[in-house]
Write a protein that holds these residues in place. Sequence first.
Motif, PDB file in Angstrom:
ATOM      1  N   THR A 127       0.822  -1.214   0.000  1.00  0.00           N
ATOM      2  CA  THR A 127       0.000   0.000   0.000  1.00  0.00           C
ATOM      3  C   THR A 127       0.855   1.264   0.000  1.00  0.00           C
ATOM      4  O   THR A 127       0.573   2.226  -0.726  1.00  0.00           O
ATOM      5  N   GLU A 128       1.914   1.280   0.820  1.00  0.00           N
ATOM      6  CA  GLU A 128       2.748   2.483   0.917  1.00  0.00           C
ATOM      7  C   GLU A 128       3.436   2.789  -0.410  1.00  0.00           C
ATOM      8  O   GLU A 128       3.499   3.950  -0.838  1.00  0.00           O
ATOM      9  N   GLN A 129       3.953   1.773  -1.067  1.00  0.00           N
ATOM     10  CA  GLN A 129       4.620   1.986  -2.343  1.00  0.00           C
ATOM     11  C   GLN A 129       3.634   2.419  -3.425  1.00  0.00           C
ATOM     12  O   GLN A 129       3.979   3.235  -4.295  1.00  0.00           O
ATOM     13  N   HIS A 132       3.062   5.993  -2.866  1.00  0.00           N
ATOM     14  CA  HIS A 132       4.230   6.731  -3.350  1.00  0.00           C
ATOM     15  C   HIS A 132       4.223   6.819  -4.877  1.00  0.00           C
ATOM     16  O   HIS A 132       4.549   7.874  -5.455  1.00  0.00           O
ATOM     17  N   LEU A 133       3.840   5.734  -5.532  1.00  0.00           N
ATOM     18  CA  LEU A 133       3.755   5.715  -6.989  1.00  0.00           C
ATOM     19  C   LEU A 133       2.726   6.730  -7.475  1.00  0.00           C
ATOM     20  O   LEU A 133       2.959   7.447  -8.462  1.00  0.00           O
ATOM     21  N   ARG A 134       1.612   6.818  -6.785  1.00  0.00           N
ATOM     22  CA  ARG A 134       0.584   7.786  -7.163  1.00  0.00           C
ATOM     23  C   ARG A 134       1.099   9.214  -7.019  1.00  0.00           C
ATOM     24  O   ARG A 134       0.857  10.060  -7.894  1.00  0.00           O
ATOM     25  N   VAL A 155      11.735   8.649  -9.410  1.00  0.00           N
ATOM     26  CA  VAL A 155      11.401   7.224  -9.515  1.00  0.00           C
ATOM     27  C   VAL A 155      12.481   6.345  -8.899  1.00  0.00           C
ATOM     28  O   VAL A 155      12.412   5.120  -8.997  1.00  0.00           O
ATOM     29  N   ALA A 156      13.454   6.964  -8.263  1.00  0.00           N
ATOM     30  CA  ALA A 156      14.568   6.188  -7.716  1.00  0.00           C
ATOM     31  C   ALA A 156      14.124   5.214  -6.647  1.00  0.00           C
ATOM     32  O   ALA A 156      14.643   4.109  -6.527  1.00  0.00           O
ATOM     33  N   GLY A 157      13.145   5.610  -5.835  1.00  0.00           N
ATOM     34  CA  GLY A 157      12.735   4.747  -4.723  1.00  0.00           C
ATOM     35  C   GLY A 157      11.607   3.791  -5.041  1.00  0.00           C
ATOM     36  O   GLY A 157      11.128   3.085  -4.139  1.00  0.00           O
ATOM     37  N   LEU A 158      11.166   3.757  -6.279  1.00  0.00           N
ATOM     38  CA  LEU A 158      10.043   2.883  -6.643  1.00  0.00           C
ATOM     39  C   LEU A 158      10.513   1.435  -6.839  1.00  0.00           C
ATOM     40  O   LEU A 158      11.619   1.201  -7.319  1.00  0.00           O
ATOM     41  N   PRO A 159       9.658   0.460  -6.490  1.00  0.00           N
ATOM     42  CA  PRO A 159      10.027  -0.956  -6.667  1.00  0.00           C
ATOM     43  C   PRO A 159       9.866  -1.376  -8.126  1.00  0.00           C
ATOM     44  O   PRO A 159       8.935  -2.115  -8.480  1.00  0.00           O
ATOM     45  N   ALA A 160      10.791  -0.924  -8.971  1.00  0.00           N
ATOM     46  CA  ALA A 160      10.655  -1.144 -10.410  1.00  0.00           C
ATOM     47  C   ALA A 160      10.614  -2.620 -10.772  1.00  0.00           C
ATOM     48  O   ALA A 160       9.838  -3.039 -11.636  1.00  0.00           O
TER      49      ALA A 160
END
Length: 292
Positions: A127-129, A132-134, A155-160
């Motif tokens: 949910t937190e990610q 953050h993506l939103r 976008v560095a901290g996103l779980p790509a």
Amino acid sequence: MSTINKVPASAGAEWLLAGFALLRRAPVPLATLSVLWGLLSMGVMLVAVTLPAMTLAMQFLLVLAGPLFFAGMLWAVREVDQGRIASPSHLLQPVREGHALALVITLLPQLLAALVMGALLFVMVGTEQLQHLREVYQQMQVIAAAGGEPDPSLVAGLPAGRLLLWLLLVAVVFVAVKWMTFIASPQILFSNTHVVDAMRNSLRACVHNWTAMLVFYLLAGIAIFAVGMGTLLLALLLALVLGPTLAMGLWQFVLMAIVMPVLAGAAYTAWRQMLGTGTAQASAAPPAQIEV
């Protein structure tokens, strides 16, 4: 028990060509069915606009009616293929034949896939990610609207990796769902096959003939793009005379009048070839078969 035929990759092109050939044999009747569906859809959406409280119900009604309309197109296409005349009454033929519930049930794989993939997104990303993506997406929209360049650090901290894996799973599930319904409707309509067996046969036939499916989707995408661009150019010319709103409306109707009969004819031909009721084979060798 259904016999699944092995067809060559070129069969995918044959299905698409057969769809165009059937449309050429009865362009006005088949196009009329598509236009009628477009007008009915427009009427439903006008009700939704007039009564905002009914918007969700009207959209749900259109979703449920989709398989029934396509089945009506399939019925009309078979009439043309067998030398008879397609008529507007064929849109209701699946209902008169008692297949309405089975055809609506073919929507269940799409609904279940959407629910499963939505739940899987929460499990894989969290949910937190997702929040953050939103936020990142909104920030990038603001920057793009201002004419700036997005900052890569956003976008560095996103779980790509997890997002890409989820997107890959979505693609696989999407293909599986489409294959489950690709030739399910002709089986229900013309062979009185149970809906579960029809979807299972459709999936296995498409998997067994994945090369033909790949060729079909590739060529269908190119053909739809070409038809869409060609008719759009005509619509732009008409816009000079009729105005942009009316011209764009006509463009959508013309595009539907061409694309829907062709896709119905392709699905009908694919059903005939892959499930043993067709005669077209690319070689003289007997087709490989599997039992389901």
